[in-house]
Design a protein around this motif. Structure first.
Motif, PDB file in Angstrom:
ATOM      1  N   ASP A 121       1.551  -1.357   0.056  1.00 33.53           N
ATOM      2  CA  ASP A 121       0.157  -0.055  -0.050  1.00 33.53           C
ATOM      3  C   ASP A 121       0.645   1.305  -0.408  1.00 33.53           C
ATOM      4  OD1 ASP A 121      -1.038   2.065   1.080  1.00 33.53           O
ATOM      5  OD2 ASP A 121      -3.273   0.478   1.216  1.00 33.53           O
ATOM      6  N   GLN A 124      -0.715   6.992  -2.161  1.00 31.92           N
ATOM      7  CA  GLN A 124      -2.349   6.998  -1.714  1.00 31.92           C
ATOM      8  C   GLN A 124      -2.663   8.590  -1.612  1.00 31.92           C
ATOM      9  OE1 GLN A 124       0.096   5.947   1.058  1.00 31.92           O
ATOM     10  NE2 GLN A 124       0.281   4.309   1.298  1.00 31.92           N
ATOM     11  N   PRO A 125      -2.916   9.366  -2.745  1.00 31.10           N
ATOM     12  CA  PRO A 125      -3.277  10.735  -2.500  1.00 31.10           C
ATOM     13  C   PRO A 125      -4.787  10.066  -1.950  1.00 31.10           C
ATOM     14  CG  PRO A 125      -2.141   9.949  -4.555  1.00 31.10           C
ATOM     15  CD  PRO A 125      -1.807   9.353  -3.685  1.00 31.10           C
ATOM     16  N   ASN A 126      -4.528  12.531  -1.631  1.00 32.39           N
ATOM     17  CA  ASN A 126      -6.217  12.550  -1.462  1.00 32.39           C
ATOM     18  C   ASN A 126      -6.885  12.664  -2.868  1.00 32.39           C
ATOM     19  OD1 ASN A 126      -6.364  11.123   0.768  1.00 32.39           O
ATOM     20  ND2 ASN A 126      -4.726  12.752   1.696  1.00 32.39           N
ATOM     21  N   HIS A 135       3.328  12.256   0.112  1.00 29.31           N
ATOM     22  CA  HIS A 135       3.075  11.785  -0.388  1.00 29.31           C
ATOM     23  C   HIS A 135       4.496  11.223  -1.470  1.00 29.31           C
ATOM     24  CE1 HIS A 135      -0.478  13.477  -0.428  1.00 29.31           C
ATOM     25  NE2 HIS A 135      -1.126  12.194   0.393  1.00 29.31           N
ATOM     26  N   HIS A 161      -4.411   3.593  -1.810  1.00 32.03           N
ATOM     27  CA  HIS A 161      -5.416   3.091  -1.162  1.00 32.03           C
ATOM     28  C   HIS A 161      -5.683   4.598  -1.030  1.00 32.03           C
ATOM     29  CE1 HIS A 161      -7.961   1.271   1.857  1.00 32.03           C
ATOM     30  NE2 HIS A 161      -7.525   2.557   2.906  1.00 32.03           N
ATOM     31  N   GLY A 163      -7.493   8.687  -1.191  1.00 30.17           N
ATOM     32  CA  GLY A 163      -8.567   9.457  -0.319  1.00 30.17           C
ATOM     33  C   GLY A 163      -9.974   9.171  -1.095  1.00 30.17           C
ATOM     34  N   TYR A 327     -11.905   6.001   8.035  1.00 32.01           N
ATOM     35  CA  TYR A 327     -10.715   5.786   8.514  1.00 32.01           C
ATOM     36  C   TYR A 327     -10.613   4.442   8.110  1.00 32.01           C
ATOM     37  CZ  TYR A 327      -5.812   6.358   6.912  1.00 32.01           C
ATOM     38  OH  TYR A 327      -4.504   6.591   6.090  1.00 32.01           O
ATOM     39  N   ASP A 331      -9.917   0.626   6.090  1.00 34.80           N
ATOM     40  CA  ASP A 331      -8.144  -0.361   6.800  1.00 34.80           C
ATOM     41  C   ASP A 331      -8.964  -1.636   6.804  1.00 34.80           C
ATOM     42  OD1 ASP A 331      -6.023   0.897   5.424  1.00 34.80           O
ATOM     43  OD2 ASP A 331      -6.087   2.153   6.369  1.00 34.80           O
ATOM     44  N   TYR A 349       2.532  -1.662   4.252  1.00 38.97           N
ATOM     45  CA  TYR A 349       2.228  -0.512   4.647  1.00 38.97           C
ATOM     46  C   TYR A 349       3.333   0.975   4.653  1.00 38.97           C
ATOM     47  CZ  TYR A 349      -2.236  -2.711   5.551  1.00 38.97           C
ATOM     48  OH  TYR A 349      -3.659  -2.938   5.306  1.00 38.97           O
ATOM     49  N   VAL A 351       3.281   4.474   4.732  1.00 36.53           N
ATOM     50  CA  VAL A 351       2.498   5.740   5.039  1.00 36.53           C
ATOM     51  C   VAL A 351       3.741   5.954   6.852  1.00 36.53           C
ATOM     52  CG1 VAL A 351       0.157   6.404   6.294  1.00 36.53           C
ATOM     53  CG2 VAL A 351       0.588   4.437   4.754  1.00 36.53           C
ATOM     54  N   GLN A 355       1.097   8.077  11.445  1.00 36.39           N
ATOM     55  CA  GLN A 355      -0.277   7.047  11.228  1.00 36.39           C
ATOM     56  C   GLN A 355       0.297   5.647  12.321  1.00 36.39           C
ATOM     57  OE1 GLN A 355      -1.952   7.254   8.201  1.00 36.39           O
ATOM     58  NE2 GLN A 355      -2.436   9.097   7.193  1.00 36.39           N
ATOM     59  N   PHE A 359      -2.387   2.211  13.036  1.00 32.73           N
ATOM     60  CA  PHE A 359      -2.317   1.273  11.796  1.00 32.73           C
ATOM     61  C   PHE A 359      -2.788  -0.292  13.481  1.00 32.73           C
ATOM     62  CE2 PHE A 359      -0.649   3.788   8.434  1.00 32.73           C
ATOM     63  CZ  PHE A 359      -1.922   3.140   7.389  1.00 32.73           C
TER      64      PHE A 359
HETATM   65  N1  ARG Z   1      -4.188   9.069   2.375  1.00 30.12           N
HETATM   66  C1  ARG Z   1      -4.031   8.770   3.505  1.00 30.12           C
HETATM   67  C2  ARG Z   1      -3.026  10.763   3.113  1.00 30.12           C
HETATM   68  O1  ARG Z   1      -2.496  10.683   2.333  1.00 30.12           O
HETATM   69  C3  ARG Z   1      -2.840   7.980   2.875  1.00 30.12           C
HETATM   70  C4  ARG Z   1      -3.321   6.734   2.929  1.00 30.12           C
HETATM   71  C5  ARG Z   1      -2.441   5.106   3.726  1.00 30.12           C
HETATM   72  N2  ARG Z   1      -2.887   3.960   3.037  1.00 30.12           N
HETATM   73  C6  ARG Z   1      -3.872   3.886   4.044  1.00 30.12           C
HETATM   74  N3  ARG Z   1      -4.421   2.022   3.881  1.00 30.12           N
HETATM   75  N4  ARG Z   1      -4.462   3.979   4.911  1.00 30.12           N
HETATM   76  O2  ARG Z   1      -2.391  10.204   4.266  1.00 30.12           O
END
Ligand code: ARG
Length: 589
Positions: A121, A124-126, A135, A161, A163, A327, A331, A349, A351, A355, A359
């Motif tokens: 994973d 994963q931008p939003n 990112h 993944h 957002g 969120y 997940d 992951y 990330v 975070q 997790f």
């Molecule tokens: N979109 C989230 C961010 O920009 C990161 C996602 C990470 N992956 C996940 N499976 N939660 O912070």
């Protein structure tokens, strides 16, 4: 004549095998063979063995030395200190081993013995938001790990993944319904260059305008809330508009990935929304099994060791009291999909370290629910990108820095460096090389720092020709290519009978470590160790050039060929390693 070693055997392995054979009673005892300053290798394993056999370590070491075969690998073995073995390798063993390596496209890097399936994973931008430096890290580190694992034969499934789900989409879609022309291309005011930039400019405008209304107009807020319910329930018109927003964002993301020279496939972009249909099942299962409990209307999972500042337990909220999912729920559903349907052995992951608590709670919940085997999931947490002031990177106005602007600036800086070094280049040649140098510099600076650490985003340092930078490595590669061009018809050929100069031995023994380095990088998910290896390789090459003329080698044509061989294998190793990190190695620089 030197014997021909098998493809996968390294000098290191051949010495370790000889040591094990010399001491049968040691069984599978690890000879603890390491590179050393005193000799080529030092073996420390005799010490532990002597302890276990209750013998004298120096005597045992002497026995090992006696039992060692006098073959063409070992040039000398000495007992030192309390019972270390200092081992020197023959020049011919080094050259012949490297020759076998060079005959293999994979440079002697074996496939993993038991490859499995990894779901990773990353990137994963939003949706409807800018991509920022955070990112960058997830994309660049994730991409490198994907390539390193695939190179070892692992089946890797990428999951971006993104957002694309949550409360703000009720607001955005409702605003679009009330202002139908908002995303129209004709209404572009200040779109940047490129299609992606224009899409992002439109989304920004939409986001800002809807936010203003949302914060100031209670009735709009209520309509936005109802719109969110429609979205989650699958209402067709709502979904269509939501899709439009997601697609606009994807166009933008692809533009950034393109500049970053990272391939992200659309089919692997499986955002939070993809798990919507399973969220009710997640809730039902967790509630029925008692893993989650209702607390003030919300569905929560509690942990003994997770408490807030007030000492009260902080739960993981799977479903909010108003019925909404956040969120954590997506997940959890994603874990069920990745383990249950995709049959992954490991979940990674990539990330932000901030975070980590999320997790930890999500993994523990999935484990309690029986969805996730112990140890199967791992966050690879990365640190923060800092400004020169040592604080999280922000613009002067205190806003997050757009990733795309940073990339453009890196390419601009690189163009200056490239044009200075090669004034004969045309502007389009400069542009092409500057992109490879500038983007390589940004990626390398990120990948060469241990991932959990913060680092300062300093373009001056990143594009510098000297020091631990990608430009230095790219330059080392290009220099070999230039020598090969100058060599005309002379081919690189290994001559194991030739004696080696100290700088050649050092370079050769470092080359010997490539396969083992990659194996350990793949096992520990630490791309910075590959970066460190490559930097040292380039440094060995620099010393070798200083001390050993290649085309004007004093020993005549065979020495020229042998030195060309060393140069060539070094360049191929640099190229292979850099490419696993996602960095280009231009033929000329
Ligand atoms: N979109 C989230 C961010 O920009 C990161 C996602 C990470 N992956 C996940 N499976 N939660 O912070």
């Amino acid at each position: 004549m030197a014997s021909v070693p098998s493809l996968a055997a390294t000098v290191h392995q051949r010495v370790a095998d000889a040591l094990s054979a010399a001491l049968p009673e040691a069984g599978a005892a690890d000879p603890l063979l390491r590179r050393s300053d005193r000799a080529d290798f030092q073996a420390n394993g005799v010490l532990g063995l002597a302890k276990r056999l209750k013998g004298n370590p120096r005597e045992l070491a002497a026995k090992v030395v006696e039992a060692l075969p006098s073959d063409d690998v070992l040039a000398g073995v000495e007992v030192s200190g309390p019972g270390f073995l200092n081992i020197t390798i023959t020049d011919s063993a080094i050259t012949s081993t490297l020759a076998a390596r060079a005959a293999d496209d994979r440079l002697g890097v074996p496939y993993a013995e038991n490859p499995g399936t990894t779901v990773i994973d990353y990137a994963q931008p939003n949706v409807a938001k800018e991509m920022h430096v955070g990112h960058l890290r997830s994309t660049v580190i994730g991409n490198a790990i994907v390539q390193i694992l695939e190179h070892r034969g692992e089946t890797v499934i990428r999951r971006h993944h993104i957002g694309d789900w949550g409360t703000q989409f009720g607001m955005l879609v409702q605003y679009l319904i009330e202002h139908p022309h908002e995303l129209d291309h004709e209404s572009d005011a200040a779109a940047g260059d490129g299609e992606g930039e224009a899409a992002m400019a439109r989304l920004n405008r939409l986001y800002k305008a809807s936010r203003v209304l949302f914060d100031s107009d209670e009735e709009f807020k209520e309509r936005a809330r109802r719109r969110l319910v429609d979205l989650q329930a699958g209402d067709a018109e709502t979904r269509a508009l939501w899709h439009k927003i997601v697609d606009e964002s994807k166009i933008y993301f692809q533009g950034v990935y393109h500049k970053l020279d990272v391939e992200i496939r659309d089919a692997d972009v499986v955002g939070e929304s993809a798990y919507n249909d399973d969220l009710m099942n997640v809730v039902k299962d967790l509630e029925e099994s008692g893993v989650a409990v209702r607390s003030e209307g919300a569905l929560c999972v509690f942990f003994d060791d997770v408490k807030g500042p007030d000492g009260k337990p902080t739960p993981l909220i799977v479903q909010k009291s108003n019925g909404g999912f956040g969120y954590a729920a997506t997940d959890l559903a994603a874990i069920r999909d990745r383990i249950g349907t995709l049959k992954a052995d490991s979940l990674l992951y990539v990330v932000d370290a901030r975070q980590a608590l999320h997790f930890r709670m999500v993994f523990e919940t999935a484990r309690r629910a029986g969805w996730l085997p112990d140890e199967a999931a791992k966050q690879l947490p990365f640190g923060t990108v800092l400004g020169k002031d040592g604080k999280p990177f922000k613009t002067r106005a205190g806003e997050t820095v757009r990733l795309i602007d940073l990339l453009d600036e890196a390419i601009e800086r690189a163009a200056v460096v490239v044009a200075e070094k090669a004034p004969e280049l045309t502007p389009s040649e400069v542009a092409e090389r500057a992109a490879q140098v500038g983007i390589g510099a940004v990626k390398y600076a990120d990948l060469s720092t241990s991932m959990s650490r913060d680092y300062v985003f300093d373009l001056d340092r990143m594009v510098s020709l000297s020091g631990d930078t990608s430009v230095y490595l790219q330059y080392a590669y290009a220099r070999v290519q230039s020598i090969k061009r100058k060599a005309g018809g002379i081919e690189p050929v290994a001559h194991p009978d030739l004696p080696l100069a100290p700088a050649e031995r050092a370079l050769g023994l470092h080359l010997d470590d490539f396969a083992d380095t990659l194996a350990s990088v793949a096992e520990t998910y630490e791309p910075h160790k590959l970066a460190g290896y490559l930097y040292q390789l380039a440094s060995h090459l620099t010393t070798f050039y200083d001390q050993c003329p290649v085309l004007k080698a004093e020993g005549g044509p065979t020495m020229v060929e042998n030195r060309l061989f060393l140069c060539d294998l070094t360049a191929r190793t640099l190229r292979q390693g850099m490419s696993l990190l996602g960095i280009r190695t231009p033929e000329r620089l």
